[in-house]
Enzyme design. Structure first.
Site, PDB file in Angstrom:
ATOM      1  N   ASP A 168       0.844  -1.153   0.169  1.00  0.00           N
ATOM      2  CA  ASP A 168      -0.035   0.030   0.055  1.00  0.00           C
ATOM      3  C   ASP A 168       0.805   1.205   0.074  1.00  0.00           C
ATOM      4  O   ASP A 168       0.597   2.265  -0.643  1.00  0.00           O
ATOM      5  CB  ASP A 168      -0.906  -0.154   1.179  1.00  0.00           C
ATOM      6  CG  ASP A 168      -2.018  -1.142   1.224  1.00  0.00           C
ATOM      7  OD1 ASP A 168      -2.333  -1.594   0.240  1.00  0.00           O
ATOM      8  OD2 ASP A 168      -2.608  -1.178   2.259  1.00  0.00           O
ATOM      9  N   SER A 186     -14.474   6.821   6.064  1.00  0.00           N
ATOM     10  CA  SER A 186     -15.140   6.483   4.690  1.00  0.00           C
ATOM     11  C   SER A 186     -15.378   7.649   3.861  1.00  0.00           C
ATOM     12  O   SER A 186     -15.300   7.557   2.685  1.00  0.00           O
ATOM     13  CB  SER A 186     -16.535   6.020   5.095  1.00  0.00           C
ATOM     14  OG  SER A 186     -16.734   4.629   6.077  1.00  0.00           O
ATOM     15  N   THR A 206      -1.354   1.599   9.521  1.00  0.00           N
ATOM     16  CA  THR A 206      -0.596   0.537   9.626  1.00  0.00           C
ATOM     17  C   THR A 206       0.967   0.688   9.418  1.00  0.00           C
ATOM     18  O   THR A 206       1.261   1.373   8.159  1.00  0.00           O
ATOM     19  CB  THR A 206      -0.928  -0.553   8.829  1.00  0.00           C
ATOM     20  OG1 THR A 206      -2.706  -0.785   8.963  1.00  0.00           O
ATOM     21  CG2 THR A 206      -0.505  -2.187   9.025  1.00  0.00           C
ATOM     22  N   THR A 222      -9.489  -0.778   4.788  1.00  0.00           N
ATOM     23  CA  THR A 222      -9.087  -0.474   3.421  1.00  0.00           C
ATOM     24  C   THR A 222     -10.625  -0.463   2.836  1.00  0.00           C
ATOM     25  O   THR A 222     -10.974  -0.831   1.830  1.00  0.00           O
ATOM     26  CB  THR A 222      -8.316  -1.600   2.606  1.00  0.00           C
ATOM     27  OG1 THR A 222      -7.806  -1.111   1.341  1.00  0.00           O
ATOM     28  CG2 THR A 222      -9.160  -3.157   2.426  1.00  0.00           C
ATOM     29  N   THR A 226     -14.769  -0.101   4.697  1.00  0.00           N
ATOM     30  CA  THR A 226     -15.534  -0.987   5.229  1.00  0.00           C
ATOM     31  C   THR A 226     -16.285  -1.868   4.306  1.00  0.00           C
ATOM     32  O   THR A 226     -16.590  -1.334   3.021  1.00  0.00           O
ATOM     33  CB  THR A 226     -16.679  -0.434   6.283  1.00  0.00           C
ATOM     34  OG1 THR A 226     -17.442   0.648   5.518  1.00  0.00           O
ATOM     35  CG2 THR A 226     -15.726   0.577   7.377  1.00  0.00           C
ATOM     36  N   GLN A 238     -19.840  -2.309   4.282  1.00  0.00           N
ATOM     37  CA  GLN A 238     -20.686  -1.284   3.846  1.00  0.00           C
ATOM     38  C   GLN A 238     -20.243  -0.580   2.320  1.00  0.00           C
ATOM     39  O   GLN A 238     -21.021  -0.392   1.549  1.00  0.00           O
ATOM     40  CB  GLN A 238     -21.217  -0.378   4.799  1.00  0.00           C
ATOM     41  CG  GLN A 238     -22.074  -0.915   5.960  1.00  0.00           C
ATOM     42  CD  GLN A 238     -21.297  -1.643   6.805  1.00  0.00           C
ATOM     43  OE1 GLN A 238     -19.853  -1.370   7.076  1.00  0.00           O
ATOM     44  NE2 GLN A 238     -21.750  -2.900   7.270  1.00  0.00           N
ATOM     45  N   ARG A 256     -22.764   0.892  -6.924  1.00  0.00           N
ATOM     46  CA  ARG A 256     -22.800   1.962  -7.896  1.00  0.00           C
ATOM     47  C   ARG A 256     -22.251   1.738  -9.190  1.00  0.00           C
ATOM     48  O   ARG A 256     -22.938   2.242 -10.104  1.00  0.00           O
ATOM     49  CB  ARG A 256     -21.960   3.251  -7.088  1.00  0.00           C
ATOM     50  CG  ARG A 256     -22.544   4.197  -6.492  1.00  0.00           C
ATOM     51  CD  ARG A 256     -21.794   5.196  -5.876  1.00  0.00           C
ATOM     52  NE  ARG A 256     -22.115   6.088  -4.712  1.00  0.00           N
ATOM     53  CZ  ARG A 256     -21.377   6.700  -4.008  1.00  0.00           C
ATOM     54  NH1 ARG A 256     -20.062   6.570  -4.068  1.00  0.00           N
ATOM     55  NH2 ARG A 256     -21.863   7.166  -2.906  1.00  0.00           N
TER      56      ARG A 256
HETATM   57  C1  LIG Z   1      -6.455  -1.691  12.199  1.00  0.00           C
HETATM   58  C2  LIG Z   1      -6.752  -0.686  11.418  1.00  0.00           C
HETATM   59  C3  LIG Z   1      -5.622  -0.587  10.315  1.00  0.00           C
HETATM   60  C4  LIG Z   1      -5.898   0.595   9.467  1.00  0.00           C
HETATM   61  N1  LIG Z   1      -4.905   0.764   8.407  1.00  0.00           N
HETATM   62  C5  LIG Z   1      -4.974   1.776   7.706  1.00  0.00           C
HETATM   63  C6  LIG Z   1      -3.791   2.405   6.936  1.00  0.00           C
HETATM   64  O1  LIG Z   1      -2.759   1.770   6.742  1.00  0.00           O
HETATM   65  N2  LIG Z   1      -4.010   3.498   6.023  1.00  0.00           N
HETATM   66  C7  LIG Z   1      -5.222   4.317   6.252  1.00  0.00           C
HETATM   67  O2  LIG Z   1      -5.065   5.419   5.531  1.00  0.00           O
HETATM   68  N3  LIG Z   1      -6.302   3.748   7.033  1.00  0.00           N
HETATM   69  C8  LIG Z   1      -6.132   2.889   7.564  1.00  0.00           C
HETATM   70  N4  LIG Z   1      -7.277   2.384   8.513  1.00  0.00           N
HETATM   71  C9  LIG Z   1      -8.432   3.020   8.383  1.00  0.00           C
HETATM   72  C10 LIG Z   1      -9.571   2.337   7.596  1.00  0.00           C
HETATM   73  O3  LIG Z   1      -9.653   2.013   6.538  1.00  0.00           O
HETATM   74  C11 LIG Z   1     -10.889   3.037   8.117  1.00  0.00           C
HETATM   75  O4  LIG Z   1     -10.982   2.612   9.496  1.00  0.00           O
HETATM   76  C12 LIG Z   1     -12.152   2.555   7.599  1.00  0.00           C
HETATM   77  O5  LIG Z   1     -11.998   3.068   6.112  1.00  0.00           O
HETATM   78  C13 LIG Z   1     -13.404   2.971   8.188  1.00  0.00           C
HETATM   79  O6  LIG Z   1     -13.263   4.648   8.578  1.00  0.00           O
HETATM   80  P1  LIG Z   1     -13.884   4.908  10.002  1.00  0.00           P
HETATM   81  O7  LIG Z   1     -13.133   3.907  10.986  1.00  0.00           O
HETATM   82  O8  LIG Z   1     -13.614   6.173  10.325  1.00  0.00           O
HETATM   83  O9  LIG Z   1     -15.318   4.439  10.043  1.00  0.00           O
HETATM   84  P2  LIG Z   1     -16.550   5.514   9.610  1.00  0.00           P
HETATM   85  O10 LIG Z   1     -16.342   5.950   8.120  1.00  0.00           O
HETATM   86  O11 LIG Z   1     -16.799   6.448  10.571  1.00  0.00           O
HETATM   87  O12 LIG Z   1     -17.689   4.372   9.571  1.00  0.00           O
HETATM   88  C14 LIG Z   1     -18.516   3.985  10.712  1.00  0.00           C
HETATM   89  C15 LIG Z   1     -19.675   3.235  10.210  1.00  0.00           C
HETATM   90  O13 LIG Z   1     -20.607   4.089   9.082  1.00  0.00           O
HETATM   91  C16 LIG Z   1     -20.615   3.155   7.889  1.00  0.00           C
HETATM   92  N5  LIG Z   1     -20.663   4.070   7.029  1.00  0.00           N
HETATM   93  C17 LIG Z   1     -20.110   5.272   6.817  1.00  0.00           C
HETATM   94  N6  LIG Z   1     -20.478   5.957   5.624  1.00  0.00           N
HETATM   95  C18 LIG Z   1     -21.217   5.006   5.113  1.00  0.00           C
HETATM   96  C19 LIG Z   1     -22.101   5.200   3.809  1.00  0.00           C
HETATM   97  N7  LIG Z   1     -21.889   6.133   3.035  1.00  0.00           N
HETATM   98  N8  LIG Z   1     -23.012   4.167   3.652  1.00  0.00           N
HETATM   99  C20 LIG Z   1     -22.945   3.075   4.558  1.00  0.00           C
HETATM  100  N9  LIG Z   1     -22.507   2.883   5.531  1.00  0.00           N
HETATM  101  C21 LIG Z   1     -21.717   3.993   5.919  1.00  0.00           C
HETATM  102  C22 LIG Z   1     -19.170   2.307   8.040  1.00  0.00           C
HETATM  103  O14 LIG Z   1     -19.472   1.097   6.936  1.00  0.00           O
HETATM  104  C23 LIG Z   1     -19.037   1.855   9.278  1.00  0.00           C
HETATM  105  O15 LIG Z   1     -19.924   0.705   9.706  1.00  0.00           O
HETATM  106  C24 LIG Z   1      -7.088   1.215   9.496  1.00  0.00           C
HETATM  107  C25 LIG Z   1      -8.077   0.730   9.959  1.00  0.00           C
HETATM  108  C26 LIG Z   1      -7.952   0.029  11.003  1.00  0.00           C
HETATM  109  C27 LIG Z   1      -8.933  -0.376  11.965  1.00  0.00           C
END
Ligand SMILES: Cc1cc2nc3c(=O)[nH]c(=O)nc-3n(C[C@H](O)[C@H](O)[C@H](O)COP(=O)(O)OP(=O)(O)OC[C@H]3O[C@@H](n4cnc5c(N)ncnc54)[C@H](O)[C@@H]3O)c2cc1C
Length: 380
Positions: free
Chosen positions: A91, A129, A155, A362, A364, A366, A374
Site C-alpha cells: 500500500d 469512509s 498500519t 481498506t 468497510t 458497507q 454504484r
Molecule cells: C487496524 C486498522 C488499520 C488501518 N490501517 C490503515 C492504513 O494503513 N492507512 C489508512 O489510511 N487507513 C487505515 N485504516 C483506516 C480504515 O480504512 C478506516 O477505519 C475505514 O475506512 C473506516 O473508516 P472509519 O473507521 O472512520 O469508520 P466510519 O467511516 O466512521 O464508519 C462508521 C460506520 O458507518 C458506516 N458508513 C460510513 N459511511 C457510510 C455510507 N456512506 N454508507 C453506508 N455505511 C456507511 C461504515 O461502514 C461503518 O460501519 C485502518 C483501520 C484499522 C481499524
C-alpha cells in the site's frame, strides 16, 4: 485450481517453507505479546518477499497480482498479522511505483524491497469512509510544501521509514485538489501519537501521525498536483484484493483447524466428524472459502490484465465476500471446537478476532457494497 508456471511455484514453495519454519511457530506469540515481529521482516527481506510486486530493477521479482495474492493467502493461513506487514508495505509503495517520478522510484523503491518499511496514510480522525473530508493540507512554499495535519490508524505508521501521505493542495477542488507526498521517518515536524491497542491482528502496529509545519521537498510529491485521489483509489483497488487474499487464507486456516479437530474429538463414542451437524457446518465453511478464493483470483486476474472497467467492482466484491466469509468461517470454527475453541490454547479464537478487522479496513464492507452497487448501475 489455477495453473502456475515453474517460477511462480518456486516462489510459493519458498513462502510455504517460511510459513512452516518461521511464521506458524510465532503466530500465537505475536498475538499474545502484541509485539511487532522484526524477525519476520528480516525473513521476508532475505527471501525477496518484502516487495515482490516491484520490477527487478527496483529489487522486486515483478510478481503478478495473482501471485502476490497467493503469497498473502499462504501467510494468512498461519498469521494474517504477519501477512499485513506485506500488505501495508505494498500500500505504501504502489502509489510511488505507479505515479512517482524516476528519482522518487530510484530513491525509495530499492530500499523498500531490501528491508525498509512503508505505510499508506490517508485516514484521519474525522475522515474515514468520507475520505474527501480530510483536513491535512500541503501548502507550497518555494522548493517545498508545508504539511500540517493528523492521520490515524496507520498500519506500520510509527515504524515505517517511508510514508506515503495524502493531503489537500487545493481543498476547493476536492478529489482533484488532493496530492500525495513521500515523508521520511525522522523528518522535522513528524510526531507520533498513540499506537492502538487492538482486538485482533495483534503484533501489527497502528499509529497516529502528526504533521506540524513539516517541510516536504517538491520532488517528494508523487505525480502531479491533484493526482493524489486517483492514485489513492488505484492503490485501494489493489489493497482490497490483498485484504480479500488475507481473508481467504485466514478462512482456510480456520477450516484446517476445524477439520483436524473434528477428526480427533470423540463424543458419544465416535469422532464428532461423523455427526451430520458438524459435516454440514464444515461443508459450508469449505464451500464458501473456495467461492471466496475464486472471486479473489478473478479480481487478481483483472488487475493483471489491466481491465480497468471491471477492476474496482471486482476488488470491492472480493473484499466483502472474502472477509464476510472469513468472519463466518472463523466463528463456525470456534463452534466446531466447542468450549476449547473459546480458549487461547487453540488458534481459532485468534482467527475470529483477526477476521473482524478485514471487514473494516481498506474501506468497510458497507462501503465495498456501495462501490460495487454504484458500479453495477452505472450503465456503461
Ligand atoms: C487496524 C486498522 C488499520 C488501518 N490501517 C490503515 C492504513 O494503513 N492507512 C489508512 O489510511 N487507513 C487505515 N485504516 C483506516 C480504515 O480504512 C478506516 O477505519 C475505514 O475506512 C473506516 O473508516 P472509519 O473507521 O472512520 O469508520 P466510519 O467511516 O466512521 O464508519 C462508521 C460506520 O458507518 C458506516 N458508513 C460510513 N459511511 C457510510 C455510507 N456512506 N454508507 C453506508 N455505511 C456507511 C461504515 O461502514 C461503518 O460501519 C485502518 C483501520 C484499522 C481499524
Amino acid at each position: 485450481m489455477i495453473p502456475l508456471n515453474d517460477e511462480q511455484e518456486m516462489v510459493l514453495n519458498t513462502v510455504r517453507d517460511v510459513v512452516r519454519d518461521r511464521i506458524a511457530p510465532r503466530a500465537a506469540e505475536i498475538d499474545s505479546k502484541d509485539e511487532f515481529p522484526w524477525d519476520i521482516v528480516e525473513v521476508y527481506a532475505q527471501n525477496g518477499l518484502l516487495a515482490p510486486l516491484l520490477p527487478e530493477q527496483y529489487g522486486g521479482i515483478g510478481a503478478e497480482y495473482l501471485l502476490f495474492a497467493m503469497i498473502i493467502e499462504e501467510i494468512s493461513k498461519a498469521s494474517p498479522s504477519a501477512a499485513l506487514i506485506l500488505i501495508a508495505q505494498a500500500d505504501g509503495f504502489l502509489p510511488i511505483h505507479s505515479r512517482g517520478s524516476d528519482i522518487l522510484k530510484e530513491t525509495y523503491l530499492p530500499r523498500l524491497a531490501s528491508g525498509s518499511l512503508s505505510a499508506f496514510a490517508a485516514t484521519e480522525p474525522g475522515a474515514g469512509s468520507d475520505i474527501l473530508s480530510m483536513k491535512t493540507r500541503a501548502v507550497p512554499n518555494g522548493d517545498h510544501y508545508v504539511l500540517d495535519g493528523r492521520k490515524c490508524f496507520i498500519t506500520n505508521g510509527s515504524i515505517a521509514d517511508v510514508i506515503t501521505v495524502f493531503a489537500y493542495t487545493n481543498p476547493a477542488r476536492k478529489a482533484k485538489g488532493m496530492s500525495a507526498f513521500v515523508v521520511e521517518k525522522g523528518s522535522a515536524g513528524l510526531a507520533y501519537g498513540k499506537n492502538e491497542d487492538k482486538m485482533g491482528m495483534r503484533g501489527s502496529v497502528n499509529s497516529e501521525l502528526i504533521f506540524e509545519a513539516l517541510a516536504v521537498p517538491v520532488q517528494n510529491r508523487v505525480g502531479e498536483e491533484g493526482e493524489g485521489f486517483a492514485n489513492m483509489m488505484e492503490t485501494l483497488d489493489g489493497s482490497r484484493l490483498f485484504a480479500a487474499s488475507q481473508a481467504v487464507g485466514l478462512a482456510q486456516g480456520a477450516v484446517d483447524e476445524a477439520v483436524g479437530y473434528a477428526r480427533e474429538r470423540v463424543q458419544f463414542g465416535g469422532p464428532i466428524a461423523s455427526l451430520q451437524a458438524i459435516q454440514f457446518m464444515v461443508a459450508d465453511m469449505v464451500a464458501y472459502t473456495e467461492a471466496a478464493r475464486m472471486l479473489t483470483y478473478r479480481a487478481a486476474r483483472l488487475l493483471d490484465e489491466g481491465k480497468k472497467r471491471q477492476i474496482t467492482r471486482f476488488c470491492a466484491m472480493a473484499k466483502f465476500v472474502a472477509s464476510d466469509t472469513a468472519m463466518k468461517v472463523t466463528t463456525d470454527a470456534v463452534q466446531v471446537l466447542g468450549g476449547y475453541g473459546y480458549m487461547k490454547d487453540f488458534p481459532v479464537e485468534r482467527m475470529m478476532r483477526d477476521a473482524k478487522l478485514i471487514q473494516l479496513y481498506t474501506g468497510t464492507n458497507q462501503i465495498m457494497r456501495l462501490v460495487a452497487g454504484r458500479d453495477i448501475f452505472r450503465g456503461d
